[in-house]
Design an enzyme around this catalytic site. Structure first.
Site, short mmCIF file in Angstrom:
data_model
loop_
_atom_site.label_atom_id
_atom_site.label_comp_id
_atom_site.label_asym_id
_atom_site.label_seq_id
_atom_site.Cartn_x
_atom_site.Cartn_y
_atom_site.Cartn_z
CD GLU A 1 14.12 38.19 67.93
OE1 GLU A 1 13.81 39.31 68.43
OE2 GLU A 1 13.57 37.75 66.90
CB CYS B 1 16.86 39.92 65.86
SG CYS B 1 16.00 41.21 66.79
#
Lengths: 165, 165
Positions: A64, A95
């Site tokens: 991510e 993330c």
């Protein structure tokens, strides 16, 4: 926080499938753990990412985070407002917080933090650490207040040409 | 989690002073917000970082993340076990989780998340979002379980040549 996005159900399924495909393919190529991500806005894929922790010696190179960095580079902006982050697994706290800072509007994920924990990843453990008081965490944290640090914050507050983010 | 470090009180003060100096200097150079970080192990500075969000269009380029990435590059390892992270402000959830993934052993900080909030940063807000159930967060989160995603995790569990991290 603007949560309006324009992705269709079909976009959701195809983008998430792509994120999962990346998670499997890049892991088999020995680039890192089994995690993939895609960032889409208005039906267009802005960037893809996959876990590169062990292949680049970068513990922040989760799928991510990598996708967010690449998407921001692609649009030349530190904001991804209106974008959807598709990820093969629920984002870890790093993330997820990255998504907040990037002004991501929506997150679609497949596997969960508990499923990540079951194959050896610390996601759930780190979630448990987040709400603790600093001195109660497993990483030892020491607060040393300083006047020069407070002066730097005051200088930011007074700065007339700052770019807020 | 190994929390043994060898830094002295003098090291703590000088490294934190350096982190604060970076926070002020790099902000005045318009590279980003007023945040600086230093990573030290066994009395040696491995890397320095400062906020570069607006100057690099990277919302993940906080001082601590930048310092962690540089320190890992410097030692050619995704683990910084035994290292101390000095930061001019309490790490946000992204930076704190990055420290866990990097196996940082100790964190020393000056300003707090509340002081960061007072000059316009979302650190405290993002901390409040972390413990919420995914569907209760301000970023809309959608869980779409998939068999291919679970298969990728099973493949990782069965992989005999994987590098754990």
């Amino acid at each position: 926080m603007n949560d309006s996005t324009t992705e269709t159900v079909e976009n959701d399924q195809s983008a998430l499938q792509r994120a999962v495909h990346l998670s499997q393919q890049r892991m088999q190529a020995n680039l890192g753990g089994p995690f993939g991500a895609v960032i889409m806005r208005d039906g267009v894929i802005l960037a893809e990412g996959w876990n590169e922790v062990t292949s680049t010696n970068d513990p922040t190179a989760h799928a991510e985070v990598t996708a967010i960095r690449r998407a921001c580079a692609a649009v030349n902006d530190f904001s991804l407002q209106g974008a959807t982050l598709y990820t093969s697994c629920e984002p870890c706290p790093m993330c997820l917080a990255s998504a907040y800072w990037a002004r991501i509007s929506r997150i679609v994920y497949a596997n969960t933090r508990e499923e990540a924990a079951a194959i050896g990843f610390d996601d759930a453990f780190i979630y448990d650490e987040m709400p603790k008081a600093p001195h109660e965490r497993l990483i030892k944290m020491v607060h040393l207040p300083r006047e020069d640090a407070q002066a730097a914050f005051a200088a930011w507050a007074a700065k007339t040409d700052k770019i807020a983010y």
